[in-house]
Design a protein around this motif. Sequence first.
Motif, PDB file in Angstrom:
ATOM      1  N   GLU A 158       7.346  -0.687  -1.689  1.00 41.50           N
ATOM      2  CA  GLU A 158       6.866  -0.433  -0.334  1.00 41.50           C
ATOM      3  C   GLU A 158       7.216   0.962   0.160  1.00 41.50           C
ATOM      4  OE1 GLU A 158       7.528  -4.912  -0.674  1.00 41.50           O
ATOM      5  OE2 GLU A 158       8.449  -3.065  -1.414  1.00 41.50           O
ATOM      6  N   CYS A 159       8.168   1.621  -0.505  1.00 41.34           N
ATOM      7  CA  CYS A 159       8.607   2.959  -0.092  1.00 41.34           C
ATOM      8  C   CYS A 159       8.332   3.980  -1.186  1.00 41.34           C
ATOM      9  CB  CYS A 159      10.086   2.944   0.279  1.00 41.34           C
ATOM     10  SG  CYS A 159      10.459   1.844   1.649  1.00 41.34           S
ATOM     11  N   SER A 160       7.224   3.792  -1.910  1.00 38.85           N
ATOM     12  CA  SER A 160       6.747   4.740  -2.938  1.00 38.85           C
ATOM     13  C   SER A 160       7.658   4.826  -4.142  1.00 38.85           C
ATOM     14  CB  SER A 160       6.536   6.142  -2.330  1.00 38.85           C
ATOM     15  OG  SER A 160       5.740   6.084  -1.176  1.00 38.85           O
ATOM     16  N   ASP A 161       8.359   3.728  -4.481  1.00 40.16           N
ATOM     17  CA  ASP A 161       9.249   3.648  -5.644  1.00 40.16           C
ATOM     18  C   ASP A 161      10.649   4.106  -5.257  1.00 40.16           C
ATOM     19  OD1 ASP A 161      10.132   3.065  -8.167  1.00 40.16           O
ATOM     20  OD2 ASP A 161       9.057   4.674  -9.172  1.00 40.16           O
ATOM     21  N   ASP A 162      11.301   4.913  -6.071  1.00 41.64           N
ATOM     22  CA  ASP A 162      12.723   5.210  -5.862  1.00 41.64           C
ATOM     23  C   ASP A 162      12.965   6.019  -4.584  1.00 41.64           C
ATOM     24  OD1 ASP A 162      13.446   3.900  -8.171  1.00 41.64           O
ATOM     25  OD2 ASP A 162      13.336   5.694  -9.419  1.00 41.64           O
TER      26      ASP A 162
ATOM     27  N   MET B 212       0.841  -1.195   0.000  1.00 40.45           N
ATOM     28  CA  MET B 212       0.000   0.000   0.000  1.00 40.45           C
ATOM     29  C   MET B 212       0.882   1.253   0.000  1.00 40.45           C
ATOM     30  SD  MET B 212      -3.084  -1.050   2.627  1.00 40.45           S
ATOM     31  CE  MET B 212      -2.017  -1.511   4.003  1.00 40.45           C
ATOM     32  N   VAL B 213       0.550   2.196  -0.867  1.00 39.65           N
ATOM     33  CA  VAL B 213       1.281   3.463  -0.956  1.00 39.65           C
ATOM     34  C   VAL B 213       0.297   4.593  -0.686  1.00 39.65           C
ATOM     35  CG1 VAL B 213       2.602   5.006  -2.454  1.00 39.65           C
ATOM     36  CG2 VAL B 213       2.956   2.530  -2.588  1.00 39.65           C
ATOM     37  N   HIS B 214       0.618   5.430   0.303  1.00 41.48           N
ATOM     38  CA  HIS B 214      -0.293   6.531   0.614  1.00 41.48           C
ATOM     39  C   HIS B 214      -0.012   7.743  -0.274  1.00 41.48           C
ATOM     40  CE1 HIS B 214       3.169   7.903   2.828  1.00 41.48           C
ATOM     41  NE2 HIS B 214       3.044   6.981   3.757  1.00 41.48           N
ATOM     42  N   ARG B 215      -0.960   8.661  -0.309  1.00 42.52           N
ATOM     43  CA  ARG B 215      -0.848   9.822  -1.203  1.00 42.52           C
ATOM     44  C   ARG B 215       0.355  10.687  -0.858  1.00 42.52           C
ATOM     45  NH1 ARG B 215      -7.102  11.981  -2.006  1.00 42.52           N
ATOM     46  NH2 ARG B 215      -7.929  10.039  -2.894  1.00 42.52           N
ATOM     47  N   ARG B 216       0.643  10.789   0.442  1.00 46.84           N
ATOM     48  CA  ARG B 216       1.776  11.611   0.850  1.00 46.84           C
ATOM     49  C   ARG B 216       3.073  11.057   0.278  1.00 46.84           C
ATOM     50  NH1 ARG B 216       4.409  12.388   6.285  1.00 46.84           N
ATOM     51  NH2 ARG B 216       3.466  10.377   6.760  1.00 46.84           N
ATOM     52  N   GLY B 217       3.227   9.718   0.311  1.00 43.77           N
ATOM     53  CA  GLY B 217       4.421   9.099  -0.245  1.00 43.77           C
ATOM     54  C   GLY B 217       4.489   9.232  -1.751  1.00 43.77           C
ATOM     55  N   MET B 218       3.352   9.033  -2.420  1.00 44.80           N
ATOM     56  CA  MET B 218       3.321   9.164  -3.875  1.00 44.80           C
ATOM     57  C   MET B 218       3.651  10.588  -4.305  1.00 44.80           C
ATOM     58  SD  MET B 218       0.135   8.633  -6.539  1.00 44.80           S
ATOM     59  CE  MET B 218      -0.589  10.205  -6.033  1.00 44.80           C
ATOM     60  N   ASN B 219       2.999  11.561  -3.650  1.00 38.23           N
ATOM     61  CA  ASN B 219       3.247  12.957  -4.015  1.00 38.23           C
ATOM     62  C   ASN B 219       4.700  13.344  -3.761  1.00 38.23           C
ATOM     63  OD1 ASN B 219       0.593  13.275  -4.769  1.00 38.23           O
ATOM     64  ND2 ASN B 219      -0.058  14.116  -2.795  1.00 38.23           N
ATOM     65  N   ASN B 220       5.250  12.861  -2.659  1.00 38.29           N
ATOM     66  CA  ASN B 220       6.651  13.170  -2.350  1.00 38.29           C
ATOM     67  C   ASN B 220       7.578  12.602  -3.426  1.00 38.29           C
ATOM     68  OD1 ASN B 220       8.774  14.049  -0.265  1.00 38.29           O
ATOM     69  ND2 ASN B 220       9.318  11.905  -0.626  1.00 38.29           N
ATOM     70  N   HIS B 221       7.269  11.401  -3.887  1.00 37.44           N
ATOM     71  CA  HIS B 221       8.112  10.799  -4.921  1.00 37.44           C
ATOM     72  C   HIS B 221       7.981  11.542  -6.247  1.00 37.44           C
ATOM     73  CE1 HIS B 221       9.092   7.679  -8.041  1.00 37.44           C
ATOM     74  NE2 HIS B 221      10.198   7.727  -7.340  1.00 37.44           N
ATOM     75  N   LEU B 222       6.768  11.972  -6.590  1.00 42.28           N
ATOM     76  CA  LEU B 222       6.576  12.740  -7.822  1.00 42.28           C
ATOM     77  C   LEU B 222       7.383  14.036  -7.779  1.00 42.28           C
ATOM     78  CD1 LEU B 222       2.724  12.301  -8.367  1.00 42.28           C
ATOM     79  CD2 LEU B 222       4.569  11.165  -9.612  1.00 42.28           C
ATOM     80  N   LEU B 223       7.335  14.718  -6.640  1.00 44.80           N
ATOM     81  CA  LEU B 223       8.090  15.971  -6.504  1.00 44.80           C
ATOM     82  C   LEU B 223       9.599  15.711  -6.512  1.00 44.80           C
ATOM     83  CD1 LEU B 223       5.912  17.798  -3.811  1.00 44.80           C
ATOM     84  CD2 LEU B 223       6.006  18.236  -6.284  1.00 44.80           C
ATOM     85  N   ALA B 224      10.009  14.563  -5.943  1.00 48.75           N
ATOM     86  CA  ALA B 224      11.431  14.218  -5.955  1.00 48.75           C
ATOM     87  C   ALA B 224      11.921  14.003  -7.381  1.00 48.75           C
ATOM     88  CB  ALA B 224      11.670  12.963  -5.113  1.00 48.75           C
ATOM     89  N   LYS B 225      11.123  13.327  -8.177  1.00 46.90           N
ATOM     90  CA  LYS B 225      11.492  13.107  -9.569  1.00 46.90           C
ATOM     91  C   LYS B 225      11.578  14.444 -10.321  1.00 46.90           C
ATOM     92  CE  LYS B 225      12.138   8.737 -10.860  1.00 46.90           C
ATOM     93  NZ  LYS B 225      12.671   8.143  -9.630  1.00 46.90           N
ATOM     94  N   ILE B 226      10.613  15.308 -10.087  1.00 46.63           N
ATOM     95  CA  ILE B 226      10.613  16.610 -10.757  1.00 46.63           C
ATOM     96  C   ILE B 226      11.858  17.410 -10.380  1.00 46.63           C
ATOM     97  CG2 ILE B 226       9.432  18.849 -10.846  1.00 46.63           C
ATOM     98  CD1 ILE B 226       6.785  17.251 -10.518  1.00 46.63           C
ATOM     99  N   GLU B 227      12.181  17.415  -9.081  1.00 41.24           N
ATOM    100  CA  GLU B 227      13.337  18.184  -8.609  1.00 41.24           C
ATOM    101  C   GLU B 227      14.644  17.594  -9.113  1.00 41.24           C
ATOM    102  OE1 GLU B 227      13.115  18.297  -4.391  1.00 41.24           O
ATOM    103  OE2 GLU B 227      11.282  19.508  -4.342  1.00 41.24           O
TER     104      GLU B 227
END
Length: 410
Positions: free
Chosen positions: A156-160, A19-34
Amino acid sequence: ALAYVCFTSGSTGRPKGAMVHRRGMNNHLLAKIEDLGLTADDRVVMNAPLTFDISVWQMLAPLITGGRVHLVSRDTARDPDALFAAVARHGTTVMETVPSFVRAALDLWDSGVRRPALPALRRFVVNGEVLPPDLCVRWYDRHPDAAIVNAYGLTECSDDSTHAAVGRDVHGLLEQGRLPVGRPLRNNRLYVLDPSLAPVPPGVPGELFIAGTGVGPGYLNEPRRSSERYVPDPFADEPGARMYRTGDLARLRADGQLDFLGRQDHQVKVRGNRIELGEVETALRAVPGVGDAVVTVDRDGAGQQRLVGWFTGGTGADDVRAALVQALPNHMVPSLLFALPVLPLTTNGKIDRKALPDPADLARPAGRPAANAAEEAVCAVFAAVLGIAAAGPDDDFFAHGGHSLLATRL
């Protein structure tokens, strides 16, 4: 709130719903963007299937910045020639795949297939497997402007959770033949711990734990399994924080970057010697003429565990063995070595260990056949003791996996 559930079997076991929560997903998306510097000018190819967590950032991160996502069919995503042709045709600027897929593409181009020009590609992310240094050198020889990013992460940790920039000076980044997987991305923490959960010094191997925003709530409807992997974080300030036990061996470099050493369940004991399969694979890939490589374990005729090395490339097994003898202790040299045209891959492009042939079916007698009934009987005994299909009078007992314990059975 829950964002998605991704079923993954990892390295072993039946599929489990991470299970991946929205906070983890959003954090990973922003990490990729940055970290990748995504802007409205970028075009990202979505070559991962929807059942694979990489697809989440490939699909959503470009849209956050106003960029574009280019979808490809499953057949295109699995075909190196077709995928890179699509990347060239659509002016893709960022893509991600696994090292085995990259090697397949490079081998294809080396065989004479036309190599596409990729002038727009500026970031080339690789993940999912150990990244061999020779692969980076070969890539930069053909596409010097497409910078390699070596990533590490778990569903388990929202991808990378980490990125490492691998520049053209590939050999300058090597330590003990390995490339780093980098430093933690935003709001992630990495711990390398001993069995008592105490931090180990830089350079010392330990088990990798991941903490921070990316750690998910657990496995769907599996509280026992969740409690084994999602454990309390003793280093966190916030109450109730948890960290994820990856089961991976790692070590921290002096500069703070992480080295991935392999799975704990890929650490085996052969005749009393503890061996990390990843170390043997690294040495095998370093042999001149060897392309990709993987090391597995099976049992010999005496029921003892033995190492089996599989490799691609134009080098013969005898030459590979001679090189490994110079590079490794005797107990780490695979008992059997087999050259394959290609290593089998899963649908996600990773090496499929379960699809490798049975070593007993591949061992073949060398040299002359048995000349009489006595030689036939001796060869049959040798084959039975070694656990191979057949043996010849001139075969090397030790080159076929023989050792002193097996010799006593003759």
